[in-house]
Design an enzyme around this catalytic site. Structure first.
Site, PDB file in Angstrom:
ATOM      1  N   GLU A 143      -2.559   1.528  14.464  1.00 41.08           N
ATOM      2  CA  GLU A 143      -1.790   2.331  13.501  1.00 41.08           C
ATOM      3  C   GLU A 143      -2.083   3.808  13.747  1.00 41.08           C
ATOM      4  O   GLU A 143      -1.247   4.675  13.512  1.00 41.08           O
ATOM      5  CB  GLU A 143      -2.175   1.911  12.079  1.00 41.08           C
ATOM      6  CG  GLU A 143      -1.185   2.333  11.016  1.00 41.08           C
ATOM      7  CD  GLU A 143      -1.517   1.761   9.637  1.00 41.08           C
ATOM      8  OE1 GLU A 143      -2.298   0.789   9.545  1.00 41.08           O
ATOM      9  OE2 GLU A 143      -0.978   2.300   8.650  1.00 41.08           O
TER      10      GLU A 143
ATOM     11  N   ASP B 253       5.470  -2.987   3.904  1.00 34.16           N
ATOM     12  CA  ASP B 253       4.047  -2.639   3.797  1.00 34.16           C
ATOM     13  C   ASP B 253       3.645  -2.557   2.313  1.00 34.16           C
ATOM     14  O   ASP B 253       2.948  -3.430   1.833  1.00 34.16           O
ATOM     15  CB  ASP B 253       3.739  -1.309   4.512  1.00 34.16           C
ATOM     16  CG  ASP B 253       2.337  -1.271   5.086  1.00 34.16           C
ATOM     17  OD1 ASP B 253       1.632  -2.279   5.016  1.00 34.16           O
ATOM     18  OD2 ASP B 253       1.949  -0.215   5.637  1.00 34.16           O
TER      19      ASP B 253
ATOM     20  N   ARG C 194     -10.346 -10.059  -4.521  1.00 35.30           N
ATOM     21  CA  ARG C 194     -11.170  -8.983  -5.082  1.00 35.30           C
ATOM     22  C   ARG C 194     -11.835  -9.482  -6.362  1.00 35.30           C
ATOM     23  O   ARG C 194     -11.244 -10.245  -7.111  1.00 35.30           O
ATOM     24  CB  ARG C 194     -10.245  -7.797  -5.379  1.00 35.30           C
ATOM     25  CG  ARG C 194     -10.889  -6.572  -5.971  1.00 35.30           C
ATOM     26  CD  ARG C 194      -9.959  -5.359  -5.809  1.00 35.30           C
ATOM     27  NE  ARG C 194      -8.555  -5.701  -5.951  1.00 35.30           N
ATOM     28  CZ  ARG C 194      -7.893  -5.651  -7.115  1.00 35.30           C
ATOM     29  NH1 ARG C 194      -8.496  -5.283  -8.217  1.00 35.30           N
ATOM     30  NH2 ARG C 194      -6.618  -5.977  -7.163  1.00 35.30           N
TER      31      ARG C 194
ATOM     32  N   HIS D 286       1.717  -5.983   1.157  1.00 33.70           N
ATOM     33  CA  HIS D 286       0.428  -6.088   0.455  1.00 33.70           C
ATOM     34  C   HIS D 286       0.707  -6.139  -1.041  1.00 33.70           C
ATOM     35  O   HIS D 286       1.380  -5.251  -1.577  1.00 33.70           O
ATOM     36  CB  HIS D 286      -0.441  -4.866   0.742  1.00 33.70           C
ATOM     37  CG  HIS D 286      -0.751  -4.663   2.197  1.00 33.70           C
ATOM     38  ND1 HIS D 286      -1.887  -5.145   2.793  1.00 33.70           N
ATOM     39  CD2 HIS D 286      -0.057  -4.031   3.181  1.00 33.70           C
ATOM     40  CE1 HIS D 286      -1.893  -4.814   4.084  1.00 33.70           C
ATOM     41  NE2 HIS D 286      -0.796  -4.136   4.346  1.00 33.70           N
TER      42      HIS D 286
END
Ligand code: IMP
Ligand code: ZN
Length: 336
Positions: free
Chosen positions: A197, A273, A101, A20
């Site tokens: 998860e 991650d 965003r 990410h």
């Protein structure tokens, strides 16, 4: 063997498929962005940026990072520095992901955010190939999720190779967003879904699997049904050991669920991650897997080599990457 395991894992060519963007900013990048912004926002300079992993510090760190990447130029800097760092760590093919965003204060829109990231991904370089996965957040309404798919379609030709479902695992339900993922799939986008998860996600697992995702993130908690489907459909799993440890979905690395995948020879990819907030680069994830499960250097090479099969890209590129890997192995035979 000339090198330490840590050095070997840096040199080893790697693919990174679960990273990410905003979780990948290093302290150096954060500091650079603070320098840019501190005249206007002096409070940013007061935030203490940690230099190593501090358990429980990653939520405030995420909030801080979002204040740094709130305009297009900052997003470009963050993207470029993150790509540089992955390349320096021996990653040869990267699928970076992010959730578009907006920020009303700076005027950044979801489109200008995406354009900023893609403009950097498109910058020519010879050391690493970079593609983009666009993320849908579990908090999104269906309308917002459809908007992400609209963006993916509009920017498809600019390196967007797939669609992700991410975000707070305890919020929302996959089925509420399902029509957006179906439309993405109908339009040819491979899907990767953050999956099971936490144990509470088991309830929605049959719904997620029924859409036939192309890869799964984490897949930490698997009941018999899930394991059977994932094995039968041969769905590669993106494994993020440090992330699971920090987020406490794994108590000790020796018990990490990668153990079953290793035993059953099921495809997985070692990923970071959020290398920034979890302080663990791709090479470190290889070292950890190697040390925890007593893997030989040859086995680590094979894990990296087989990960190429899971990239969201064409066979020609996969063949090209495999040649790079095999040439590297030949050249570094003394390291094995
Ligand atoms: P961004 O999409 O570039 O803003 O990257 C940060 C975002 O990634 C976070 O706000 C989360 O939505 C998502 N993310 C990062 N790590 C995880 C994870 O372990 N599980 C689910 N979502 C995550
Ligand atoms: Zn993730």
């Amino acid at each position: 063997m000339a090198s330490s395991l840590a050095e070997f894992c840096v040199q080893l060519p790697k693919v990174e498929l679960h990273a990410h963007l905003n979780g990948s900013l290093s302290p150096a990048t954060m500091r650079e962005l603070v320098e840019r912004k501190k005249a206007e926002k002096p409070e940013l300079a007061e935030f203490r940026i940690p230099d190593s992993l501090e358990m429980d510090s990653f939520f405030p760190l995420f909030k801080f990072i979002y204040k740094l990447t709130d305009d297009e130029e900052s997003v470009r800097i963050a993207t470029r520095k993150t790509i540089d760092e992955f390349a320096k760590d021996g990653v040869k093919y990267l699928e970076l992901r992010s959730t578009p965003r907006k920020n009303d204060e700076t005027g950044m829109t979801k489109i200008s955010y995406l354009e900023a990231v893609l403009s950097v991904i498109e910058e020519p370089r010879t050391d690493i190939i970079v593609k983009f996965i666009i993320s849908i957040d579990r908090r999104n309404t269906l309308e917002e999720a459809q908007e992400v798919v609209d963006l993916a379609l509009a920017f498809q030709s600019r390196g967007i190779v797939g669609i992700d479902l991410c975000g707070d695992v305890k919020v929302g339900l996959f089925n509420n967003l399902r029509p957006a993922f179906e439309r993405a799939k109908e339009n040819g986008f491979p899907l990767t879904i953050h999956f099971n998860e936490v144990i509470e996600n088991l309830g929605e697992a049959p719904d997620v699997l029924s859409i036939k995702p192309d890869r799964l993130g984490h897949a930490t908690f698997l009941d018999d049904y899930c394991r059977q489907v994932i094995y039968k459909e041969n769905i590669p799993v993106e494994i993020c050991m440090t992330s699971n440890l920090v987020c406490k979905t794994t108590s000790v690395l020796k018990e990490h669920h990668i153990k079953e995948l290793l035993n059953d020879n099921h495809p997985f990819i070692l990923c970071t991650d959020d290398k920034g907030v979890f302080f663990s680069e791709a090479s470190n994830e290889y070292r950890l897997a190697g040390e925890t499960f007593d893997l030989s250097r040859n086995e680590l090479f094979e894990i990296s080599y087989r990960s190429i099969n899971a990239i969201f890209n064409n066979e020609e590129l996969k063949t090209g990457l495999k040649k790079v890997w095999l040439d590297w192995k030949k050249e570094h035979a003394s390291e094995f």
